[in-house]
Design an enzyme around this catalytic site. Structure first.
Site, short mmCIF file in Angstrom:
data_model
loop_
_atom_site.label_atom_id
_atom_site.label_comp_id
_atom_site.label_asym_id
_atom_site.label_seq_id
_atom_site.Cartn_x
_atom_site.Cartn_y
_atom_site.Cartn_z
N SER A 72 57.77 32.57 46.27
CA SER A 72 58.66 33.69 45.98
C SER A 72 59.89 33.23 45.21
O SER A 72 60.27 32.06 45.28
CB SER A 72 59.12 34.35 47.28
OG SER A 72 58.02 34.76 48.04
N1 SAH Z 1 56.48 31.28 51.89
C1 SAH Z 1 55.62 30.77 50.86
C2 SAH Z 1 55.05 31.90 50.02
C3 SAH Z 1 53.58 31.81 49.92
S1 SAH Z 1 52.76 33.21 49.25
C4 SAH Z 1 56.28 29.70 50.01
O1 SAH Z 1 57.49 29.47 50.16
O2 SAH Z 1 55.59 29.07 49.23
C5 SAH Z 1 52.00 33.90 50.70
C6 SAH Z 1 51.08 33.01 51.47
O3 SAH Z 1 50.56 33.81 52.55
C7 SAH Z 1 49.86 32.50 50.71
O4 SAH Z 1 49.84 31.10 50.77
C8 SAH Z 1 48.68 33.13 51.45
O5 SAH Z 1 47.54 32.29 51.50
C9 SAH Z 1 49.26 33.36 52.83
N2 SAH Z 1 48.57 34.36 53.65
C10 SAH Z 1 48.03 35.56 53.26
N3 SAH Z 1 47.48 36.20 54.30
C11 SAH Z 1 47.69 35.40 55.41
C12 SAH Z 1 47.34 35.52 56.79
N4 SAH Z 1 46.69 36.58 57.29
N5 SAH Z 1 47.71 34.52 57.62
C13 SAH Z 1 48.37 33.42 57.16
N6 SAH Z 1 48.72 33.27 55.87
C14 SAH Z 1 48.38 34.24 55.00
#
Ligand code: SAH
EC number: 2.1.1.77
Length: 226
Positions: A72
């Site tokens: 993000s």
């Molecule tokens: N906070 C992260 C943002 C990652 S984007 C950062 O700083 O990089 C969102 C992430 O959520 C992705 O890696 C995706 O694989 C994960 N995600 C999506 N659905 C999910 C679920 N049900 N449980 C755990 N992770 C999930």
């Protein structure tokens, strides 16, 4: 000193200044919580993205982290942390245990780790958990616990949480997660599909207040593991 030992030190040296400019921009964008600004100033965002993207790490933009996922933009990371800390008035509450859903590259978890005693962060993509676990160890981020699993069910073994931050969008607030909030705790998440709104649920005893804030754009929360 630690940064000079790092093979990526060249950019690390200038990144402190670049990070300073990012903090000024966050202030202009309305982030008020000084603890959040300090946390954003101390986590080296460029070390959480692939080397090819390092020079863009402090821009106000989302960046790809592989596996079709994105990190993000700095503003939304700061905004969610501020909301989790009740910090919209300039100073918020210290957090005990936090649950993050969507570990990704670990950047947001590391920022939350500066503001909490412990962060449990769930990620559904196993390969991403492995890669990020190594990165967090190398960067000595010791109070973030990466967990492979479907975050939609939360992490009951570690509950209750002072804050739950969901880094992926879903059409409704997952109710099991509300049960895992501590009294006075807050859940912060993007709510919706194509159109998403930042939502804050706050627990008071057995009742919850809901606030809908600004429009946001996140990757979707997906069921199951990969
Ligand atoms: N906070 C992260 C943002 C990652 S984007 C950062 O700083 O990089 C969102 C992430 O959520 C992705 O890696 C995706 O694989 C994960 N995600 C999506 N659905 C999910 C679920 N049900 N449980 C755990 N992770 C999930």
């Amino acid at each position: 000193m630690a940064e000079t030992l790092n093979p990526r030190a060249g950019i690390g040296m200038t990144s402190a200044r670049t990070r300073g400019r990012m903090i000024e921009r966050l202030r202009e964008q309305g982030i008020k919580d000084e603890m959040v600004l300090a946390a954003m100033g101390s986590v080296p965002r460029h070390l959480y993205v692939d080397q090819a993207l390092e020079s863009r790490a402090y821009e106000d933009t989302a960046l790809p982290i592989g596996f079709g996922q994105t990190i993000s933009n700095p503003y939304i990371v700061a905004r969610m942390a501020e909301l989790a800390r009740h910090g919209e008035n300039g100073h918020g509450h210290e957090l005990g245990r936090v649950l993050e859903i969507g570990l990704g590259c670990g950047y947001q978890a590391a920022v939350l780790g500066k503001l909490a005693r412990e962060v449990v962060s769930m990620e559904r993509i196993a390969a991403l958990v492995g890669k990020t676990r190594v990165r967090l160890r190398e960067l000595r981020v010791n109070n973030v616990k990466p967990k492979h699993g479907d975050g939609m069910t939360g992490a009951r073994d570690f509950a209750p949480f002072d804050a739950i931050v969901i880094a992926a969008a879903f059409a409704e607030v997952p109710h099991v997660l509300l049960e895992q909030l501590a009294d006075g705790g807050r859940l912060v998440m993007p709510l919706g599909n194509a159109t998403q709104t930042l939502c804050v649920m706050e627990r008071q005893g057995e009742s919850f207040t809901e606030r809908m804030l600004e429009g946001v754009k996140f990757v979707p929360l997906l069921p199951g593991v990969a």
